[in-house]
Motif scaffolding. Sequence first.
Motif, PDB file in Angstrom:
ATOM      1  N   SER A   6      24.664  12.116  -3.059  1.00 63.55           N
ATOM      2  CA  SER A   6      25.673  11.522  -2.179  1.00 63.55           C
ATOM      3  C   SER A   6      26.745  10.785  -2.980  1.00 63.55           C
ATOM      4  O   SER A   6      27.929  10.854  -2.650  1.00 63.55           O
ATOM      5  CB  SER A   6      25.023  10.594  -1.162  1.00 63.55           C
ATOM      6  N   SER A  10      30.826  11.781  -3.060  1.00 57.62           N
ATOM      7  CA  SER A  10      31.870  10.782  -2.797  1.00 57.62           C
ATOM      8  C   SER A  10      32.762  10.564  -4.013  1.00 57.62           C
ATOM      9  O   SER A  10      33.975  10.417  -3.873  1.00 57.62           O
ATOM     10  CB  SER A  10      31.233   9.460  -2.378  1.00 57.62           C
ATOM     11  N   GLY A  13      35.270  13.264  -4.231  1.00 55.94           N
ATOM     12  CA  GLY A  13      36.323  13.026  -3.250  1.00 55.94           C
ATOM     13  C   GLY A  13      37.314  11.979  -3.723  1.00 55.94           C
ATOM     14  O   GLY A  13      38.522  12.119  -3.526  1.00 55.94           O
ATOM     15  N   GLU A  62      30.802  19.641  -3.777  1.00 53.94           N
ATOM     16  CA  GLU A  62      31.769  18.662  -4.248  1.00 53.94           C
ATOM     17  C   GLU A  62      33.175  19.195  -4.064  1.00 53.94           C
ATOM     18  O   GLU A  62      33.379  20.396  -3.932  1.00 53.94           O
ATOM     19  CB  GLU A  62      31.524  18.330  -5.720  1.00 53.94           C
ATOM     20  N   ASN A 116      35.616   7.706   1.349  1.00 49.53           N
ATOM     21  CA  ASN A 116      34.695   7.951   0.238  1.00 49.53           C
ATOM     22  C   ASN A 116      34.162   6.645  -0.339  1.00 49.53           C
ATOM     23  O   ASN A 116      32.985   6.544  -0.698  1.00 49.53           O
ATOM     24  CB  ASN A 116      35.364   8.795  -0.840  1.00 49.53           C
ATOM     25  N   ALA A 119      31.473   5.411   1.939  1.00 53.74           N
ATOM     26  CA  ALA A 119      30.219   6.151   1.757  1.00 53.74           C
ATOM     27  C   ALA A 119      29.462   5.660   0.525  1.00 53.74           C
ATOM     28  O   ALA A 119      28.234   5.517   0.553  1.00 53.74           O
ATOM     29  CB  ALA A 119      30.505   7.642   1.649  1.00 53.74           C
ATOM     30  N   ILE A 120      30.187   5.376  -0.543  1.00 52.36           N
ATOM     31  CA  ILE A 120      29.551   4.843  -1.754  1.00 52.36           C
ATOM     32  C   ILE A 120      28.961   3.467  -1.475  1.00 52.36           C
ATOM     33  O   ILE A 120      27.838   3.166  -1.882  1.00 52.36           O
ATOM     34  CB  ILE A 120      30.560   4.800  -2.930  1.00 52.36           C
TER      35      ILE A 120
END
Length: 135
Positions: A6, A10, A13, A62, A116, A119-120
Amino acid sequence: MDLKTSLGISASGLRAQTLRMRVIAENIANQDSLATTPGGDPYRRRVASFRAEVDRATGGMEVRVDRIQTDRSDFQSVYDPGHPAANAEGYVLKPNVSGLVEMADMKAAQRSYEANLSAIEAARSMTMRTIDLLK
């Protein structure tokens, strides 16, 4: 999906949107760049395109920059016979860059970048909660 996958998705991105914002910033900076020779072409807008690619190490999809291509739309012509780049009829070609379009693209790239980052941060937060539970 594990944490490493994950984070890799991210991060890819983030890299893609960073490059997209650089290209957009270049377009904005050159929206008034005219040719220097009579009949010459002014700055031509550039656009970044992306593709999805499988990361062999993690198996996750990715984002990769496919290419940076030039926008082949027509230039605008403005009557300015005194300009050094004017053609025989007195018209100067202006770049095919619209500040409004570029700002909308920049806002979209910024939102994608922020998504992104979120999400991180969510992955980091879940990891920290898991570590706290194991204490």
